[in-house]
Design an enzyme around this catalytic site. Sequence first.
Site, PDB file in Angstrom:
ATOM      1  N   GLY A  53     -15.377   1.991 -16.008  1.00  0.00           N
ATOM      2  CA  GLY A  53     -14.068   1.455 -15.634  1.00  0.00           C
ATOM      3  C   GLY A  53     -14.066   0.396 -14.557  1.00  0.00           C
ATOM      4  O   GLY A  53     -13.110   0.316 -13.788  1.00  0.00           O
ATOM      5  N   ASP A  59      -8.037   5.571  -4.723  1.00  0.00           N
ATOM      6  CA  ASP A  59      -7.301   6.807  -5.012  1.00  0.00           C
ATOM      7  C   ASP A  59      -8.189   8.021  -4.710  1.00  0.00           C
ATOM      8  O   ASP A  59      -9.364   7.874  -4.376  1.00  0.00           O
ATOM      9  CB  ASP A  59      -6.790   6.817  -6.470  1.00  0.00           C
ATOM     10  CG  ASP A  59      -7.921   6.865  -7.501  1.00  0.00           C
ATOM     11  OD1 ASP A  59      -8.804   7.733  -7.380  1.00  0.00           O
ATOM     12  OD2 ASP A  59      -7.919   6.037  -8.444  1.00  0.00           O
ATOM     13  N   TYR A  71       0.822  -1.220   0.000  1.00  0.00           N
ATOM     14  CA  TYR A  71       0.000   0.000   0.000  1.00  0.00           C
ATOM     15  C   TYR A  71       0.853   1.265   0.000  1.00  0.00           C
ATOM     16  O   TYR A  71       0.439   2.280  -0.564  1.00  0.00           O
ATOM     17  CB  TYR A  71      -1.022  -0.022   1.148  1.00  0.00           C
ATOM     18  CG  TYR A  71      -2.121  -1.017   0.851  1.00  0.00           C
ATOM     19  CD1 TYR A  71      -3.072  -0.747  -0.130  1.00  0.00           C
ATOM     20  CD2 TYR A  71      -2.163  -2.252   1.487  1.00  0.00           C
ATOM     21  CE1 TYR A  71      -4.045  -1.665  -0.460  1.00  0.00           C
ATOM     22  CE2 TYR A  71      -3.141  -3.188   1.168  1.00  0.00           C
ATOM     23  CZ  TYR A  71      -4.080  -2.885   0.192  1.00  0.00           C
ATOM     24  OH  TYR A  71      -5.036  -3.806  -0.142  1.00  0.00           O
ATOM     25  N   HIS A  73     -14.415   0.859  -0.982  1.00  0.00           N
ATOM     26  CA  HIS A  73     -13.314  -0.025  -0.569  1.00  0.00           C
ATOM     27  C   HIS A  73     -12.225   0.688   0.229  1.00  0.00           C
ATOM     28  O   HIS A  73     -11.114   0.186   0.337  1.00  0.00           O
ATOM     29  CB  HIS A  73     -12.705  -0.701  -1.810  1.00  0.00           C
ATOM     30  CG  HIS A  73     -13.644  -1.667  -2.478  1.00  0.00           C
ATOM     31  ND1 HIS A  73     -13.483  -2.103  -3.770  1.00  0.00           N
ATOM     32  CD2 HIS A  73     -14.768  -2.278  -2.003  1.00  0.00           C
ATOM     33  CE1 HIS A  73     -14.470  -2.950  -4.074  1.00  0.00           C
ATOM     34  NE2 HIS A  73     -15.261  -3.055  -3.024  1.00  0.00           N
ATOM     35  N   GLN A  97     -15.224   2.298  -6.322  1.00  0.00           N
ATOM     36  CA  GLN A  97     -14.486   1.181  -5.707  1.00  0.00           C
ATOM     37  C   GLN A  97     -13.027   1.578  -5.552  1.00  0.00           C
ATOM     38  O   GLN A  97     -12.241   0.840  -4.991  1.00  0.00           O
ATOM     39  CB  GLN A  97     -14.582  -0.057  -6.598  1.00  0.00           C
ATOM     40  CG  GLN A  97     -15.989  -0.594  -6.736  1.00  0.00           C
ATOM     41  CD  GLN A  97     -16.087  -1.601  -7.880  1.00  0.00           C
ATOM     42  OE1 GLN A  97     -15.782  -2.778  -7.715  1.00  0.00           O
ATOM     43  NE2 GLN A  97     -16.490  -1.138  -9.034  1.00  0.00           N
ATOM     44  N   ASN A  98     -12.670   2.734  -6.091  1.00  0.00           N
ATOM     45  CA  ASN A  98     -11.260   3.135  -6.098  1.00  0.00           C
ATOM     46  C   ASN A  98     -10.832   3.682  -4.740  1.00  0.00           C
ATOM     47  O   ASN A  98     -11.605   4.341  -4.049  1.00  0.00           O
ATOM     48  CB  ASN A  98     -11.016   4.184  -7.172  1.00  0.00           C
ATOM     49  CG  ASN A  98     -11.301   3.640  -8.555  1.00  0.00           C
ATOM     50  OD1 ASN A  98     -11.436   2.435  -8.719  1.00  0.00           O
ATOM     51  ND2 ASN A  98     -11.414   4.520  -9.525  1.00  0.00           N
TER      52      ASN A  98
HETATM   53  P1  OAD Z   1     -10.709  -4.441 -12.663  1.00  0.00           P
HETATM   54  O1  OAD Z   1      -9.245  -4.482 -12.935  1.00  0.00           O
HETATM   55  O2  OAD Z   1     -11.379  -5.706 -12.272  1.00  0.00           O
HETATM   56  O3  OAD Z   1     -11.464  -3.888 -13.947  1.00  0.00           O
HETATM   57  C1  OAD Z   1     -11.010  -2.754 -14.618  1.00  0.00           C
HETATM   58  C2  OAD Z   1     -11.985  -2.398 -15.700  1.00  0.00           C
HETATM   59  O4  OAD Z   1     -11.566  -1.170 -16.277  1.00  0.00           O
HETATM   60  C3  OAD Z   1     -12.090  -3.440 -16.835  1.00  0.00           C
HETATM   61  O5  OAD Z   1     -13.448  -3.653 -17.175  1.00  0.00           O
HETATM   62  C4  OAD Z   1     -11.309  -2.765 -17.971  1.00  0.00           C
HETATM   63  O6  OAD Z   1     -11.793  -3.146 -19.252  1.00  0.00           O
HETATM   64  C5  OAD Z   1     -11.594  -1.308 -17.679  1.00  0.00           C
HETATM   65  N1  OAD Z   1     -10.609  -0.354 -18.232  1.00  0.00           N
HETATM   66  C6  OAD Z   1      -9.296  -0.521 -18.499  1.00  0.00           C
HETATM   67  N2  OAD Z   1      -8.745   0.594 -18.993  1.00  0.00           N
HETATM   68  C7  OAD Z   1      -9.740   1.513 -19.041  1.00  0.00           C
HETATM   69  C8  OAD Z   1      -9.828   2.875 -19.460  1.00  0.00           C
HETATM   70  N3  OAD Z   1      -8.768   3.532 -19.940  1.00  0.00           N
HETATM   71  N4  OAD Z   1     -11.031   3.491 -19.376  1.00  0.00           N
HETATM   72  C9  OAD Z   1     -12.114   2.845 -18.892  1.00  0.00           C
HETATM   73  N5  OAD Z   1     -12.098   1.564 -18.477  1.00  0.00           N
HETATM   74  C10 OAD Z   1     -10.929   0.905 -18.553  1.00  0.00           C
HETATM   75  O7  OAD Z   1     -10.923  -3.282 -11.574  1.00  0.00           O
HETATM   76  P2  OAD Z   1     -12.200  -2.944 -10.676  1.00  0.00           P
HETATM   77  O8  OAD Z   1     -13.460  -3.369 -11.338  1.00  0.00           O
HETATM   78  O9  OAD Z   1     -12.056  -1.535 -10.269  1.00  0.00           O
HETATM   79  O10 OAD Z   1     -10.802  -4.105  -4.530  1.00  0.00           O
HETATM   80  O11 OAD Z   1     -11.928  -3.884  -9.438  1.00  0.00           O
HETATM   81  C11 OAD Z   1     -12.818  -3.887  -8.354  1.00  0.00           C
HETATM   82  C12 OAD Z   1     -12.099  -4.166  -7.072  1.00  0.00           C
HETATM   83  O12 OAD Z   1     -11.268  -5.330  -7.236  1.00  0.00           O
HETATM   84  C13 OAD Z   1     -11.133  -3.075  -6.649  1.00  0.00           C
HETATM   85  O13 OAD Z   1     -11.760  -2.034  -5.958  1.00  0.00           O
HETATM   86  C14 OAD Z   1     -10.164  -3.829  -5.784  1.00  0.00           C
HETATM   87  C15 OAD Z   1      -9.979  -5.070  -6.608  1.00  0.00           C
HETATM   88  O14 OAD Z   1      -9.604  -6.220  -5.943  1.00  0.00           O
HETATM   89  C16 OAD Z   1     -10.083  -4.151  -3.384  1.00  0.00           C
HETATM   90  O15 OAD Z   1      -8.881  -4.035  -3.354  1.00  0.00           O
HETATM   91  C17 OAD Z   1     -10.923  -4.347  -2.175  1.00  0.00           C
END
Ligand code: OAD
Length: 231
Positions: free
Chosen positions: A170, A89, A53, A104, A86-87
């Site tokens: 995203g 940041d 982290y 989160h 969920q971010n």
């Molecule tokens: P993921 O990595 O699972 O998904 C990222 C998504 O963003 C995918 O659908 C990509 O296609 C999309 N993506 C990539 N580049 C992009 C761009 N330039 N513009 C728009 N979309 C884009 O990430 P999250 O869904 O955020 O939790 O993951 C959810 C949770 O899983 C996070 O909050 C984290 C992780 O484990 C914890 O740490 C508790």
Amino acid sequence: MKKLVVLSGSGISAESGIRTFRDMGGLWEEFDVMEVASPRAWEMNRSLVLRFYNERRKALASVHPNAAHTGLAALEKEFDVQIITQNVDDLHERAGSSKILHLHGELKKARCTVNEEEVCDIEGWELKEGDLSSGGYQLRPHIVWFGEPVTAIEEAIPLVNRADILLVIGTSLNVYPAAGLINYKRHDVPVYVIDPGEPQGIRSMKVTFINKKATEGIVDFIRMVKTNDLS
Ligand code: OAD
């Protein structure tokens, strides 16, 4: 003003230089999630968890909000915008959005390992063993780890239920309960999805899919909601 609820994930910050989790080159390809983001990891290898982290927090200092973050902040002129992210940041905050719910946790905050309600800001980027809460207990990252309850979900559900428009941007919609939030929208509410991939959780849902990166897709989205006179 119509209520625009935005469910954002790591993809919105990708073009700012923050890594997503499950894409190619994503964080969970390099790290085993259970070894850095679980209560057991904290028990077994505290220094590794802190380092993981700390690195994320250090990276945050050198990035900036992108056009998708700022576009959403600007929409506050026409819509009552609620961000549910969920971010961990702070790019929505830095872009100027005023209503942000972090599901989160937040990278720049720490909380007491004993009194969980005690949350404080981290000065600089480093949280170390020996950094203590006001009660004298070790501080931990203010992050919801795997296996821990997502307490903010209770606040998020009624927000989604009151939405007039829902934007999903995203996120792969892989992680519950966050991914399940879309099911709490009212049935006639239009849903927009901005993602260059195909989030699995929306396959069965009628959505307007903007199959682009966040900074390009936001331009289309703004044009659509304004010309469809949804404001
Ligand atoms: P993921 O990595 O699972 O998904 C990222 C998504 O963003 C995918 O659908 C990509 O296609 C999309 N993506 C990539 N580049 C992009 C761009 N330039 N513009 C728009 N979309 C884009 O990430 P999250 O869904 O955020 O939790 O993951 C959810 C949770 O899983 C996070 O909050 C984290 C992780 O484990 C914890 O740490 C508790």
